[in-house]
Design a protein around this motif. Structure first.
Motif, mmCIF file in Angstrom:
data_model
loop_
_atom_site.group_PDB
_atom_site.id
_atom_site.type_symbol
_atom_site.label_atom_id
_atom_site.label_comp_id
_atom_site.label_asym_id
_atom_site.label_seq_id
_atom_site.Cartn_x
_atom_site.Cartn_y
_atom_site.Cartn_z
ATOM 1 N N PHE A 35 -0.148 -8.051 -13.730
ATOM 2 C CA PHE A 35 1.222 -7.599 -13.918
ATOM 3 C C PHE A 35 1.811 -7.112 -12.598
ATOM 4 N N TYR A 37 4.762 -4.275 -11.814
ATOM 5 C CA TYR A 37 5.666 -3.265 -12.342
ATOM 6 C C TYR A 37 6.566 -2.783 -11.218
ATOM 7 N N GLN A 39 8.959 0.463 -10.030
ATOM 8 C CA GLN A 39 9.221 1.876 -10.279
ATOM 9 C C GLN A 39 10.355 2.334 -9.371
ATOM 10 N N ARG A 43 11.637 6.857 -11.536
ATOM 11 C CA ARG A 43 10.202 6.945 -11.865
ATOM 12 C C ARG A 43 9.810 6.145 -13.093
ATOM 13 N N GLN A 44 10.768 5.574 -13.812
ATOM 14 C CA GLN A 44 10.416 4.753 -14.965
ATOM 15 C C GLN A 44 9.623 3.539 -14.510
ATOM 16 N N MET A 45 8.582 3.191 -15.238
ATOM 17 C CA MET A 45 7.787 2.003 -14.932
ATOM 18 C C MET A 45 8.367 0.827 -15.713
ATOM 19 N N LEU A 47 8.279 -3.296 -16.439
ATOM 20 C CA LEU A 47 7.517 -4.525 -16.284
ATOM 21 C C LEU A 47 8.413 -5.599 -15.675
ATOM 22 N N ARG A 50 4.421 -10.980 -15.823
ATOM 23 C CA ARG A 50 3.055 -10.969 -16.313
ATOM 24 C C ARG A 50 2.446 -12.366 -16.148
ATOM 25 N N MET A 89 9.509 1.061 -5.735
ATOM 26 C CA MET A 89 8.065 0.924 -5.514
ATOM 27 C C MET A 89 7.585 -0.151 -6.480
ATOM 28 N N PHE A 91 4.243 -2.049 -8.154
ATOM 29 C CA PHE A 91 2.814 -1.917 -8.409
ATOM 30 C C PHE A 91 2.268 -3.205 -9.008
ATOM 31 N N LYS A 106 -6.553 -0.853 -20.908
ATOM 32 C CA LYS A 106 -6.390 -0.029 -19.715
ATOM 33 C C LYS A 106 -5.857 -0.877 -18.557
ATOM 34 N N LEU A 107 -4.870 -0.357 -17.862
ATOM 35 C CA LEU A 107 -4.332 -0.990 -16.667
ATOM 36 C C LEU A 107 -4.944 -0.347 -15.434
ATOM 37 N N PHE A 109 -4.225 -0.034 -11.495
ATOM 38 C CA PHE A 109 -3.081 -0.214 -10.605
ATOM 39 C C PHE A 109 -3.499 -0.249 -9.141
ATOM 40 N N GLY A 110 -2.725 -0.979 -8.345
ATOM 41 C CA GLY A 110 -2.827 -0.887 -6.901
ATOM 42 C C GLY A 110 -2.083 0.342 -6.409
ATOM 43 N N GLN A 111 -2.089 0.508 -5.087
ATOM 44 C CA GLN A 111 -1.512 1.708 -4.488
ATOM 45 C C GLN A 111 0.005 1.666 -4.418
#
Lengths: 119, 116
Positions: A35, A37, A39, A43-45, A47, A50, A89, A91, A106-107, A109-111
């Protein structure tokens, strides 16, 4: 354990141009989901796109597309015709397949990569 | 359609205080998750739930507790706040199994917590 790496802490692009964000991951599984994402400062994530690992065709969503290279474990995001509203941002995230697994959705995430869009 | 809602949006705690972060979803999703996001980092899973009455630990559960008495609600409890728990907390939900077979996680707007 799965890991996701985004090697670009920051990227910038001019409005209307194209930018590519990089993501690599490490897994021993053959079936999984990837995925991207977004942000924004709110701050809302959100999508963005995919990709199912069993599908060879790269996913696309309007101006967003991916380059999925399963053998190389690479999953980059291309944003075409960049807009000011794309600044955020981004992700990259990995999720194992449900079948026979215990990931429970479970996801991992990268940095993250901060994308700046210049007018 | 409200989706996933979280309260409060912001909170400052003193060391040793306790609080509960609220999370509610109105999509009848069976799976719910709590993540934390430290500055400049990706999200890490704290706890998750696969249905009412069932919860389990994620990657970073220490210092937190959860409960899931209803499908809609998944509160996260901090018992003895520590500065290391300063973070942004996200709740998410998804529907696993069933005819829709979606794997898209819907995130709440987050709670920014500072522990001083």
């Amino acid at each position: 354990a799965q890991t996701v790496t985004q090697s670009q802490p920051e990227m910038s692009v001019q409005e209307a141009e194209t930018v590519t964000l990089s993501c690599t991951y490490d897994t021993s599984e053959s079936d999984y989901y990837l995925f991207w994402y977004k942000q924004p400062p709110s701050r809302q994530m959100i999508l963005v796109i995919r990709q199912e690992a069993y599908k060879q065709q790269n996913a696309t969503e309007n101006r967003f597309s991916v380059n999925f290279q399963k053998a190389a474990k690479s999953f980059s995001l291309k944003i075409s015709d960049s807009q000011l509203g794309d600044a955020a941002m981004y992700f990259c995230a990995y999720r194992a397949s449900e079948a026979g697994g215990t990931s429970y959705g479970k996801l991992t995430f990268g940095q993250g990569t901060i994308l700046t869009v210049h007018p | 359609n409200a989706g996933v809602t979280q309260t409060p949006k912001f909170r400052i705690l003193k060391i040793g205080q306790s609080m509960t972060l609220q999370c509610t979803q109105d999509m009848n999703h069976n799976y719910m998750y709590w993540y934390r996001q430290d500055p400049g980092m990706g999200l890490k899973l704290i706890y998750y739930s696969v249905g009412a009455g069932i919860t389990d630990k994620g990657e970073v559960p220490n210092g937190y507790n959860v409960s899931r008495s209803t499908t809609e609600d998944f509160p996260l409890r901090l018992e003895l706040a520590a500065p290391s728990q300063t973070s942004v907390y996200f709740c998410a939900s998804t529907q696993r199994g069933g005819p829709e077979l979606t794997d898209t996680q819907y995130f709440g707007p987050g709670t920014r917590l500072t522990v001083l």
